[in-house]
Design a protein around this motif. Structure first.
Motif, PDB file in Angstrom:
ATOM      1  N   VAL A  91      -4.624  -6.229  -5.993  1.00  0.00           N
ATOM      2  CA  VAL A  91      -5.841  -5.573  -5.508  1.00  0.00           C
ATOM      3  C   VAL A  91      -7.036  -5.995  -6.348  1.00  0.00           C
ATOM      4  CG1 VAL A  91      -7.020  -3.368  -5.210  1.00  0.00           C
ATOM      5  CG2 VAL A  91      -4.629  -3.602  -4.532  1.00  0.00           C
ATOM      6  N   PHE A  92      -6.867  -5.964  -7.674  1.00  0.00           N
ATOM      7  CA  PHE A  92      -7.979  -6.300  -8.550  1.00  0.00           C
ATOM      8  C   PHE A  92      -8.359  -7.778  -8.426  1.00  0.00           C
ATOM      9  CE2 PHE A  92      -6.301  -2.727 -11.431  1.00  0.00           C
ATOM     10  CZ  PHE A  92      -6.982  -1.791 -10.671  1.00  0.00           C
ATOM     11  N   LYS A  93      -7.397  -8.621  -8.118  1.00  0.00           N
ATOM     12  CA  LYS A  93      -7.685 -10.044  -7.976  1.00  0.00           C
ATOM     13  C   LYS A  93      -8.319 -10.350  -6.628  1.00  0.00           C
ATOM     14  CE  LYS A  93      -5.592 -14.623  -8.441  1.00  0.00           C
ATOM     15  NZ  LYS A  93      -4.344 -15.385  -8.752  1.00  0.00           N
ATOM     16  N   MET A  94      -7.755  -9.773  -5.554  1.00  0.00           N
ATOM     17  CA  MET A  94      -8.261 -10.051  -4.216  1.00  0.00           C
ATOM     18  C   MET A  94      -9.545  -9.288  -3.911  1.00  0.00           C
ATOM     19  SD  MET A  94      -4.794  -9.993  -1.906  1.00  0.00           S
ATOM     20  CE  MET A  94      -3.585 -11.315  -1.962  1.00  0.00           C
ATOM     21  N   ASN A  95      -9.650  -8.073  -4.464  1.00  0.00           N
ATOM     22  CA  ASN A  95     -10.807  -7.212  -4.212  1.00  0.00           C
ATOM     23  C   ASN A  95     -11.067  -7.039  -2.714  1.00  0.00           C
ATOM     24  OD1 ASN A  95     -12.968  -5.558  -4.833  1.00  0.00           O
ATOM     25  ND2 ASN A  95     -14.403  -7.258  -5.056  1.00  0.00           N
ATOM     26  N   PRO A  96     -10.059  -6.607  -1.955  1.00  0.00           N
ATOM     27  CA  PRO A  96     -10.270  -6.433  -0.516  1.00  0.00           C
ATOM     28  C   PRO A  96     -11.176  -5.254  -0.223  1.00  0.00           C
ATOM     29  CG  PRO A  96      -8.173  -5.500  -1.148  1.00  0.00           C
ATOM     30  CD  PRO A  96      -8.727  -6.160  -2.390  1.00  0.00           C
ATOM     31  N   ALA A  97     -11.788  -5.264   0.946  1.00  0.00           N
ATOM     32  CA  ALA A  97     -12.571  -4.100   1.354  1.00  0.00           C
ATOM     33  C   ALA A  97     -11.675  -2.891   1.549  1.00  0.00           C
ATOM     34  CB  ALA A  97     -13.326  -4.410   2.644  1.00  0.00           C
ATOM     35  N   LEU A  98     -10.426  -3.143   1.995  1.00  0.00           N
ATOM     36  CA  LEU A  98      -9.511  -2.052   2.319  1.00  0.00           C
ATOM     37  C   LEU A  98      -8.101  -2.408   1.879  1.00  0.00           C
ATOM     38  CD1 LEU A  98      -9.223   0.690   3.916  1.00  0.00           C
ATOM     39  CD2 LEU A  98      -8.569  -0.719   5.883  1.00  0.00           C
ATOM     40  N   HIS A  99      -7.403  -1.450   1.283  1.00  0.00           N
ATOM     41  CA  HIS A  99      -5.980  -1.587   0.968  1.00  0.00           C
ATOM     42  C   HIS A  99      -5.236  -0.447   1.641  1.00  0.00           C
ATOM     43  CE1 HIS A  99      -2.489  -1.552  -2.177  1.00  0.00           C
ATOM     44  NE2 HIS A  99      -2.122  -2.059  -1.013  1.00  0.00           N
ATOM     45  N   VAL A 100      -4.363  -0.790   2.588  1.00  0.00           N
ATOM     46  CA  VAL A 100      -3.569   0.186   3.327  1.00  0.00           C
ATOM     47  C   VAL A 100      -2.138   0.119   2.819  1.00  0.00           C
ATOM     48  CG1 VAL A 100      -2.797   0.977   5.593  1.00  0.00           C
ATOM     49  CG2 VAL A 100      -5.034  -0.143   5.351  1.00  0.00           C
ATOM     50  N   PHE A 101      -1.554   1.269   2.481  1.00  0.00           N
ATOM     51  CA  PHE A 101      -0.176   1.312   2.000  1.00  0.00           C
ATOM     52  C   PHE A 101       0.445   2.635   2.426  1.00  0.00           C
ATOM     53  CE2 PHE A 101      -3.025   2.726  -1.362  1.00  0.00           C
ATOM     54  CZ  PHE A 101      -2.469   3.925  -1.781  1.00  0.00           C
ATOM     55  N   GLY A 102       1.678   2.887   1.977  1.00  0.00           N
ATOM     56  CA  GLY A 102       2.366   4.133   2.307  1.00  0.00           C
ATOM     57  C   GLY A 102       3.399   4.457   1.244  1.00  0.00           C
ATOM     58  N   HIS A 103       4.634   4.697   1.670  1.00  0.00           N
ATOM     59  CA  HIS A 103       5.805   4.896   0.838  1.00  0.00           C
ATOM     60  C   HIS A 103       5.844   6.262   0.149  1.00  0.00           C
ATOM     61  CE1 HIS A 103       9.392   3.869  -1.300  1.00  0.00           C
ATOM     62  NE2 HIS A 103       8.815   3.898  -2.475  1.00  0.00           N
ATOM     63  N   VAL A 104       4.781   6.655  -0.518  1.00  0.00           N
ATOM     64  CA  VAL A 104       4.745   7.959  -1.190  1.00  0.00           C
ATOM     65  C   VAL A 104       4.117   8.964  -0.224  1.00  0.00           C
ATOM     66  CG1 VAL A 104       3.872   9.245  -3.175  1.00  0.00           C
ATOM     67  CG2 VAL A 104       4.641   6.890  -3.459  1.00  0.00           C
ATOM     68  N   HIS A 105       4.977   9.719   0.435  1.00  0.00           N
ATOM     69  CA  HIS A 105       4.553  10.570   1.536  1.00  0.00           C
ATOM     70  C   HIS A 105       3.534  11.642   1.167  1.00  0.00           C
ATOM     71  CE1 HIS A 105       8.652   9.646   3.730  1.00  0.00           C
ATOM     72  NE2 HIS A 105       7.979   8.551   3.390  1.00  0.00           N
ATOM     73  N   PRO A 106       3.647  12.323   0.018  1.00  0.00           N
ATOM     74  CA  PRO A 106       2.737  13.450  -0.245  1.00  0.00           C
ATOM     75  C   PRO A 106       1.257  13.083  -0.251  1.00  0.00           C
ATOM     76  CG  PRO A 106       4.613  13.531  -1.731  1.00  0.00           C
ATOM     77  CD  PRO A 106       4.681  12.213  -1.031  1.00  0.00           C
ATOM     78  N   TYR A 107       0.940  11.833  -0.591  1.00  0.00           N
ATOM     79  CA  TYR A 107      -0.469  11.440  -0.644  1.00  0.00           C
ATOM     80  C   TYR A 107      -0.965  10.887   0.682  1.00  0.00           C
ATOM     81  CZ  TYR A 107      -0.732  11.794  -5.761  1.00  0.00           C
ATOM     82  OH  TYR A 107      -0.746  12.248  -7.053  1.00  0.00           O
ATOM     83  N   GLY A 108      -0.126  10.896   1.713  1.00  0.00           N
ATOM     84  CA  GLY A 108      -0.491  10.279   2.976  1.00  0.00           C
ATOM     85  C   GLY A 108      -1.681  10.934   3.651  1.00  0.00           C
ATOM     86  N   GLY A 109      -2.312  10.177   4.538  1.00  0.00           N
ATOM     87  CA  GLY A 109      -3.440  10.686   5.302  1.00  0.00           C
ATOM     88  C   GLY A 109      -4.709  10.832   4.507  1.00  0.00           C
ATOM     89  N   ASN A 110      -4.844  10.088   3.414  1.00  0.00           N
ATOM     90  CA  ASN A 110      -6.009  10.227   2.549  1.00  0.00           C
ATOM     91  C   ASN A 110      -6.670   8.889   2.248  1.00  0.00           C
ATOM     92  OD1 ASN A 110      -6.198  13.148   1.770  1.00  0.00           O
ATOM     93  ND2 ASN A 110      -4.078  12.755   1.223  1.00  0.00           N
ATOM     94  N   VAL A 111      -7.959   8.976   1.988  1.00  0.00           N
ATOM     95  CA  VAL A 111      -8.787   7.813   1.684  1.00  0.00           C
ATOM     96  C   VAL A 111      -9.345   7.986   0.278  1.00  0.00           C
ATOM     97  CG1 VAL A 111     -10.798   6.457   2.382  1.00  0.00           C
ATOM     98  CG2 VAL A 111      -9.372   7.558   4.119  1.00  0.00           C
TER      99      VAL A 111
END
Length: 361
Positions: free
Chosen positions: A216-236
Protein backbone atom coordinates in the motif's frame (compact mmCIF):
# COMPACT_ATOMS: atom_id res chain seq x y z
CA UNK A 1 7.86 -13.90 23.17
CA UNK A 2 7.56 -11.76 20.07
CA UNK A 3 5.12 -8.89 19.75
CA UNK A 4 3.11 -7.53 16.84
CA UNK A 5 3.33 -3.86 15.86
CA UNK A 6 0.80 -1.53 17.40
CA UNK A 7 -2.23 -0.72 15.31
CA UNK A 8 -1.99 2.43 13.25
CA UNK A 9 -4.44 5.16 14.18
CA UNK A 10 -7.30 5.48 11.71
CA UNK A 11 -9.76 8.25 11.01
CA UNK A 12 -13.10 8.38 9.21
CA UNK A 13 -12.68 10.44 6.01
CA UNK A 14 -14.90 13.34 5.05
CA UNK A 15 -16.63 12.22 1.87
CA UNK A 16 -19.84 13.12 0.08
CA UNK A 17 -22.78 10.73 0.17
CA UNK A 18 -23.27 8.98 -3.19
CA UNK A 19 -25.86 10.54 -5.48
CA UNK A 20 -28.50 8.55 -7.41
CA UNK A 21 -26.39 9.14 -10.50
CA UNK A 22 -22.63 9.60 -10.55
CA UNK A 23 -21.60 11.85 -13.46
CA UNK A 24 -17.85 12.19 -13.83
CA UNK A 25 -17.20 9.29 -11.47
CA UNK A 26 -16.67 5.56 -11.57
CA UNK A 27 -18.92 3.86 -9.02
CA UNK A 28 -17.46 0.82 -7.25
CA UNK A 29 -19.67 -1.56 -5.27
CA UNK A 30 -17.47 -3.39 -2.76
CA UNK A 31 -18.17 -6.57 -0.83
CA UNK A 32 -16.23 -9.42 0.74
CA UNK A 33 -16.64 -12.48 2.96
CA UNK A 34 -20.13 -13.40 1.81
CA UNK A 35 -19.33 -17.08 2.52
CA UNK A 36 -21.79 -18.51 0.05
CA UNK A 37 -24.69 -16.26 1.06
CA UNK A 38 -24.24 -13.70 -1.71
CA UNK A 39 -27.84 -14.06 -2.87
CA UNK A 40 -29.05 -12.64 0.43
CA UNK A 41 -27.45 -9.25 -0.23
CA UNK A 42 -29.12 -6.27 -1.87
CA UNK A 43 -26.54 -5.06 -4.38
CA UNK A 44 -26.78 -1.39 -5.39
CA UNK A 45 -26.07 -0.32 -8.97
CA UNK A 46 -22.62 0.71 -10.09
CA UNK A 47 -20.00 0.44 -12.81
CA UNK A 48 -17.69 -2.12 -11.20
CA UNK A 49 -18.49 -4.74 -8.56
CA UNK A 50 -15.55 -5.79 -6.38
CA UNK A 51 -15.48 -8.91 -4.23
CA UNK A 52 -12.33 -9.26 -2.14
CA UNK A 53 -12.58 -12.92 -1.23
CA UNK A 54 -14.33 -15.70 0.70
CA UNK A 55 -17.23 -15.86 -1.72
CA UNK A 56 -17.55 -19.56 -0.78
CA UNK A 57 -17.85 -21.02 2.70
CA UNK A 58 -16.33 -24.47 2.24
CA UNK A 59 -14.38 -23.89 -0.97
CA UNK A 60 -16.29 -26.29 -3.23
CA UNK A 61 -16.71 -26.29 -6.98
CA UNK A 62 -20.49 -26.01 -6.71
CA UNK A 63 -20.24 -22.94 -4.45
CA UNK A 64 -17.91 -21.23 -6.91
CA UNK A 65 -20.24 -22.12 -9.77
CA UNK A 66 -23.25 -20.68 -7.95
CA UNK A 67 -21.31 -17.50 -7.20
CA UNK A 68 -20.37 -17.18 -10.86
CA UNK A 69 -24.00 -17.65 -11.93
CA UNK A 70 -25.02 -14.93 -9.49
CA UNK A 71 -22.36 -12.58 -10.82
CA UNK A 72 -23.71 -13.13 -14.32
CA UNK A 73 -27.16 -12.01 -13.18
CA UNK A 74 -25.92 -8.63 -11.92
CA UNK A 75 -26.09 -5.56 -14.18
CA UNK A 76 -22.65 -4.13 -13.36
CA UNK A 77 -20.50 -3.77 -16.47
CA UNK A 78 -17.45 -5.27 -14.78
CA UNK A 79 -16.86 -7.64 -11.87
CA UNK A 80 -13.48 -7.91 -10.16
CA UNK A 81 -12.84 -10.84 -7.80
CA UNK A 82 -9.88 -11.71 -5.59
CA UNK A 83 -10.19 -15.15 -3.91
CA UNK A 84 -9.89 -15.57 -0.16
CA UNK A 85 -8.68 -18.32 2.15
CA UNK A 86 -12.08 -20.09 2.10
CA UNK A 87 -12.08 -20.30 -1.71
CA UNK A 88 -10.09 -23.53 -1.80
CA UNK A 89 -11.02 -24.59 -5.31
CA UNK A 90 -9.35 -21.44 -6.66
CA UNK A 91 -5.91 -22.31 -5.22
CA UNK A 92 -3.74 -24.53 -7.42
CA UNK A 93 -1.89 -25.95 -4.42
CA UNK A 94 -5.10 -27.04 -2.71
CA UNK A 95 -6.33 -28.53 -5.98
CA UNK A 96 -3.25 -30.74 -6.10
CA UNK A 97 -3.66 -31.78 -2.47
CA UNK A 98 -7.30 -32.73 -3.06
CA UNK A 99 -6.66 -34.51 -6.36
CA UNK A 100 -3.82 -36.55 -4.86
CA UNK A 101 -5.87 -37.58 -1.85
CA UNK A 102 -3.62 -35.83 0.68
CA UNK A 103 -6.62 -33.77 1.76
CA UNK A 104 -9.69 -35.94 2.31
CA UNK A 105 -12.38 -33.48 3.28
CA UNK A 106 -14.58 -33.50 0.19
CA UNK A 107 -16.92 -36.12 -1.24
CA UNK A 108 -15.77 -38.31 -4.11
CA UNK A 109 -18.21 -36.50 -6.39
CA UNK A 110 -16.63 -33.17 -5.45
CA UNK A 111 -13.09 -34.50 -5.91
CA UNK A 112 -13.97 -35.75 -9.40
CA UNK A 113 -15.09 -32.25 -10.35
CA UNK A 114 -11.72 -30.92 -9.21
CA UNK A 115 -9.90 -33.54 -11.24
CA UNK A 116 -11.65 -32.36 -14.39
CA UNK A 117 -10.45 -28.79 -13.93
CA UNK A 118 -7.65 -27.43 -16.09
CA UNK A 119 -4.77 -25.98 -14.09
CA UNK A 120 -5.43 -22.48 -15.43
CA UNK A 121 -9.20 -22.64 -14.97
CA UNK A 122 -10.21 -19.78 -12.66
CA UNK A 123 -13.86 -20.99 -12.71
CA UNK A 124 -15.43 -17.53 -12.79
CA UNK A 125 -16.46 -16.78 -16.36
CA UNK A 126 -18.36 -13.67 -15.29
CA UNK A 127 -15.51 -11.91 -13.48
CA UNK A 128 -11.95 -10.72 -13.81
CA UNK A 129 -10.12 -12.92 -11.29
CA UNK A 130 -7.02 -11.16 -9.99
CA UNK A 131 -4.37 -13.47 -8.55
CA UNK A 132 -1.25 -11.31 -8.42
CA UNK A 133 -2.15 -9.51 -11.61
CA UNK A 134 -3.71 -6.26 -12.71
CA UNK A 135 -5.92 -4.78 -15.39
CA UNK A 136 -7.51 -1.50 -16.46
CA UNK A 137 -11.25 -0.85 -16.32
CA UNK A 138 -13.13 2.41 -16.83
CA UNK A 139 -9.86 4.34 -16.83
CA UNK A 140 -8.79 2.88 -13.45
CA UNK A 141 -5.95 0.42 -12.94
CA UNK A 142 -6.53 -2.48 -10.55
CA UNK A 143 -4.18 -4.94 -8.90
CA UNK A 144 -5.34 -7.95 -6.89
CA UNK A 145 -3.61 -10.37 -4.51
CA UNK A 146 -5.34 -13.21 -2.61
CA UNK A 147 -2.80 -14.29 0.00
CA UNK A 148 -3.88 -14.65 3.61
CA UNK A 149 -1.22 -14.88 6.28
CA UNK A 150 -1.49 -15.83 9.94
CA UNK A 151 1.41 -14.65 12.05
CA UNK A 152 3.54 -14.27 8.95
CA UNK A 153 2.98 -17.74 7.42
CA UNK A 154 0.12 -19.34 5.55
CA UNK A 155 -0.37 -22.06 8.18
CA UNK A 156 -0.93 -24.84 5.65
CA UNK A 157 0.14 -27.42 8.24
CA UNK A 158 -3.07 -26.99 10.25
CA UNK A 159 -5.47 -25.71 7.62
CA UNK A 160 -4.50 -27.63 4.52
CA UNK A 161 -8.01 -27.61 3.05
CA UNK A 162 -8.03 -23.83 2.82
CA UNK A 163 -6.56 -21.52 0.21
CA UNK A 164 -4.01 -19.58 2.23
CA UNK A 165 -1.00 -19.71 -0.03
CA UNK A 166 -1.71 -19.27 -3.76
CA UNK A 167 1.96 -20.09 -4.28
CA UNK A 168 3.29 -18.27 -1.19
CA UNK A 169 4.76 -19.64 2.00
CA UNK A 170 5.52 -16.42 3.87
CA UNK A 171 5.41 -12.63 3.72
CA UNK A 172 8.54 -12.39 1.59
CA UNK A 173 6.83 -14.37 -1.19
CA UNK A 174 3.92 -11.93 -1.24
CA UNK A 175 6.34 -9.01 -1.39
CA UNK A 176 8.11 -10.64 -4.34
CA UNK A 177 4.86 -11.18 -6.25
CA UNK A 178 3.85 -7.55 -5.74
CA UNK A 179 7.32 -6.27 -6.67
CA UNK A 180 7.12 -8.10 -10.01
CA UNK A 181 3.84 -6.44 -10.90
CA UNK A 182 3.58 -3.91 -13.71
CA UNK A 183 0.91 -2.11 -11.70
CA UNK A 184 3.04 -0.32 -9.14
CA UNK A 185 0.96 2.83 -9.50
CA UNK A 186 -2.48 1.24 -9.46
CA UNK A 187 -5.54 3.25 -8.52
CA UNK A 188 -7.37 0.38 -6.78
CA UNK A 189 -5.63 -2.35 -4.79
CA UNK A 190 -7.79 -5.36 -3.91
CA UNK A 191 -6.56 -7.97 -1.42
CA UNK A 192 -8.27 -10.47 0.83
CA UNK A 193 -5.89 -9.77 3.68
CA UNK A 194 -5.95 -6.47 5.54
CA UNK A 195 -2.70 -4.54 5.80
CA UNK A 196 -1.00 -5.22 9.11
CA UNK A 197 -2.25 -2.88 11.81
CA UNK A 198 -5.11 -1.44 9.76
CA UNK A 199 -8.57 -2.73 10.75
CA UNK A 200 -7.08 -6.20 11.26
CA UNK A 201 -7.66 -7.10 14.93
CA UNK A 202 -9.57 -10.31 15.59
CA UNK A 203 -9.55 -12.38 18.77
CA UNK A 204 -7.07 -9.91 20.26
CA UNK A 205 -4.51 -10.58 17.51
CA UNK A 206 -3.45 -8.78 14.35
CA UNK A 207 -4.54 -10.75 11.28
CA UNK A 208 -3.12 -8.47 8.61
CA UNK A 209 -0.15 -8.83 6.30
CA UNK A 210 3.02 -6.75 6.55
CA UNK A 211 3.72 -7.35 2.85
CA UNK A 212 0.29 -6.01 1.94
CA UNK A 213 0.83 -2.99 4.19
CA UNK A 214 4.16 -2.24 2.53
CA UNK A 215 2.55 -2.67 -0.89
CA UNK A 216 0.00 0.00 0.00
CA UNK A 217 2.73 2.44 0.98
CA UNK A 218 4.67 1.69 -2.20
CA UNK A 219 1.74 1.75 -4.64
CA UNK A 220 -0.16 4.55 -2.88
CA UNK A 221 -3.49 3.60 -4.49
CA UNK A 222 -6.50 5.86 -4.24
CA UNK A 223 -8.42 2.92 -2.76
CA UNK A 224 -7.54 -0.32 -0.98
CA UNK A 225 -10.39 -2.84 -0.69
CA UNK A 226 -9.94 -5.88 1.56
CA UNK A 227 -11.87 -8.14 3.96
CA UNK A 228 -11.08 -11.25 6.02
CA UNK A 229 -11.49 -9.61 9.45
CA UNK A 230 -15.26 -9.52 9.73
CA UNK A 231 -15.78 -7.19 12.74
CA UNK A 232 -14.33 -4.19 10.92
CA UNK A 233 -16.39 -4.77 7.78
CA UNK A 234 -18.56 -2.14 6.16
CA UNK A 235 -16.24 0.72 7.09
CA UNK A 236 -14.15 3.32 5.31
CA UNK A 237 -10.89 4.56 6.84
CA UNK A 238 -7.89 6.77 6.26
CA UNK A 239 -4.65 6.90 8.23
CA UNK A 240 -4.49 9.76 10.68
CA UNK A 241 -1.75 12.26 9.89
CA UNK A 242 -0.01 12.06 13.24
CA UNK A 243 3.57 11.72 14.46
CA UNK A 244 2.93 8.34 16.05
CA UNK A 245 1.83 6.84 12.74
CA UNK A 246 4.82 8.35 10.96
CA UNK A 247 7.23 6.85 13.46
CA UNK A 248 5.68 3.38 13.21
CA UNK A 249 5.73 3.40 9.43
CA UNK A 250 9.28 4.72 9.26
CA UNK A 251 10.38 1.98 11.66
CA UNK A 252 9.30 -0.59 9.06
CA UNK A 253 11.75 0.81 6.53
CA UNK A 254 9.16 2.45 4.30
CA UNK A 255 10.33 6.02 4.71
CA UNK A 256 12.62 5.89 1.67
CA UNK A 257 9.84 4.75 -0.66
CA UNK A 258 7.17 7.29 0.10
CA UNK A 259 6.42 10.54 1.84
CA UNK A 260 3.52 11.19 4.15
CA UNK A 261 2.39 14.16 2.07
CA UNK A 262 1.64 11.95 -0.94
CA UNK A 263 -0.19 9.21 0.98
CA UNK A 264 -3.77 9.35 -0.26
CA UNK A 265 -5.16 5.85 0.21
CA UNK A 266 -8.72 5.32 1.43
CA UNK A 267 -9.15 1.91 3.06
CA UNK A 268 -12.33 -0.17 2.83
CA UNK A 269 -12.89 -3.32 4.84
CA UNK A 270 -15.74 -4.70 2.75
CA UNK A 271 -16.54 -7.83 4.80
CA UNK A 272 -20.26 -8.50 4.49
CA UNK A 273 -20.53 -11.04 7.29
CA UNK A 274 -20.63 -9.56 10.79
CA UNK A 275 -20.16 -12.78 12.76
CA UNK A 276 -17.01 -14.90 12.83
CA UNK A 277 -18.49 -17.80 10.82
CA UNK A 278 -21.62 -19.49 9.53
CA UNK A 279 -21.22 -22.96 11.03
CA UNK A 280 -24.18 -22.54 13.36
CA UNK A 281 -26.40 -21.58 10.42
CA UNK A 282 -25.56 -24.55 8.16
CA UNK A 283 -29.04 -26.01 8.49
CA UNK A 284 -31.12 -22.91 9.00
CA UNK A 285 -31.37 -19.43 7.49
CA UNK A 286 -29.04 -16.85 8.96
CA UNK A 287 -30.78 -13.74 10.28
CA UNK A 288 -30.57 -10.72 8.02
CA UNK A 289 -28.84 -8.62 10.64
CA UNK A 290 -25.61 -10.64 10.44
CA UNK A 291 -24.96 -9.32 6.92
CA UNK A 292 -23.83 -5.85 5.94
CA UNK A 293 -24.80 -4.27 2.68
CA UNK A 294 -22.03 -3.44 0.18
CA UNK A 295 -19.85 -0.37 0.46
CA UNK A 296 -20.30 2.12 -2.38
CA UNK A 297 -17.32 4.22 -3.46
CA UNK A 298 -17.21 6.93 -6.13
CA UNK A 299 -13.85 7.78 -7.76
CA UNK A 300 -13.52 10.80 -10.02
CA UNK A 301 -12.58 9.85 -13.56
CA UNK A 302 -10.30 12.85 -14.05
CA UNK A 303 -8.35 13.08 -10.78
CA UNK A 304 -8.78 9.43 -9.63
CA UNK A 305 -9.68 10.69 -6.15
CA UNK A 306 -12.18 9.00 -3.83
CA UNK A 307 -14.95 11.56 -3.39
CA UNK A 308 -18.08 9.79 -2.13
CA UNK A 309 -19.15 6.78 -0.07
CA UNK A 310 -22.33 5.44 1.48
CA UNK A 311 -20.26 4.87 4.66
CA UNK A 312 -18.73 8.33 4.87
CA UNK A 313 -20.49 9.40 8.07
CA UNK A 314 -21.76 6.12 9.50
CA UNK A 315 -18.93 4.32 11.25
CA UNK A 316 -20.37 0.98 12.34
CA UNK A 317 -19.87 -0.29 15.87
CA UNK A 318 -17.20 -2.96 15.82
CA UNK A 319 -18.37 -6.20 17.36
CA UNK A 320 -17.29 -6.34 20.97
CA UNK A 321 -16.27 -9.98 20.55
CA UNK A 322 -13.38 -8.91 18.33
CA UNK A 323 -11.83 -6.65 20.93
CA UNK A 324 -12.86 -8.36 24.15
CA UNK A 325 -9.95 -8.30 26.53
CA UNK A 326 -7.98 -5.67 24.61
CA UNK A 327 -7.21 -2.33 26.14
CA UNK A 328 -9.98 -0.11 24.87
CA UNK A 329 -11.67 2.43 27.09
CA UNK A 330 -13.62 0.83 29.94
CA UNK A 331 -14.96 4.14 31.26
CA UNK A 332 -17.85 4.65 28.90
CA UNK A 333 -21.09 2.96 29.94
CA UNK A 334 -22.62 3.35 26.49
CA UNK A 335 -20.65 2.22 23.40
CA UNK A 336 -20.15 4.66 20.59
CA UNK A 337 -17.88 4.89 17.61
CA UNK A 338 -15.09 6.71 19.44
CA UNK A 339 -14.56 3.61 21.60
CA UNK A 340 -13.39 1.56 18.62
CA UNK A 341 -9.72 0.53 18.69
CA UNK A 342 -7.32 2.55 16.65
CA UNK A 343 -10.00 4.86 15.21
CA UNK A 344 -10.43 8.58 15.51
CA UNK A 345 -13.77 10.26 14.80
CA UNK A 346 -12.80 13.06 12.45
CA UNK A 347 -15.94 15.06 13.22
CA UNK A 348 -15.15 15.81 16.83
CA UNK A 349 -11.33 15.65 16.95
CA UNK A 350 -11.51 13.41 20.00
CA UNK A 351 -8.57 11.01 20.20
CA UNK A 352 -9.46 7.46 21.10
CA UNK A 353 -7.49 4.76 22.77
CA UNK A 354 -5.88 2.22 20.48
CA UNK A 355 -5.54 -1.49 20.85
CA UNK A 356 -2.53 -2.30 22.98
CA UNK A 357 0.31 -4.23 21.54
CA UNK A 358 -0.76 -7.84 21.24
CA UNK A 359 1.68 -10.52 22.27
CA UNK A 360 2.03 -13.77 20.47
CA UNK A 361 4.18 -16.81 20.81
Amino acid sequence: MRTTPLSLTLTTPTLLPPSPSWPGCVRLVCMSDTHGRHRELQVPPGDILIHSGDFTNTGTFSEAQDFDDWLGSLPHRHKVVVPGNHDSVMDQEVRELVRSGEVEVFSEEEVNKWRELEDDDDLLANAHVLINRGLELEGLTFFGSPHTMFNGVHDRSRYNRYAYSFGCTDESDIAEYVAQSDYQDCHVLVTHSPPLGIADVSSRSHRGSLAVRNAVFKMNPALHVFGHVHPYGGNVFKLENCQENKEKISALGCSDDWSWSRLKTTFVNAASLKVAGLSEYNNRPAPADIFRQPVVIDIRRDTKDVVASNKSSNYEKIHESSIQGSAVSQNSSKPNRTNDPGVKNSTNNQRVQKVNEVKRN
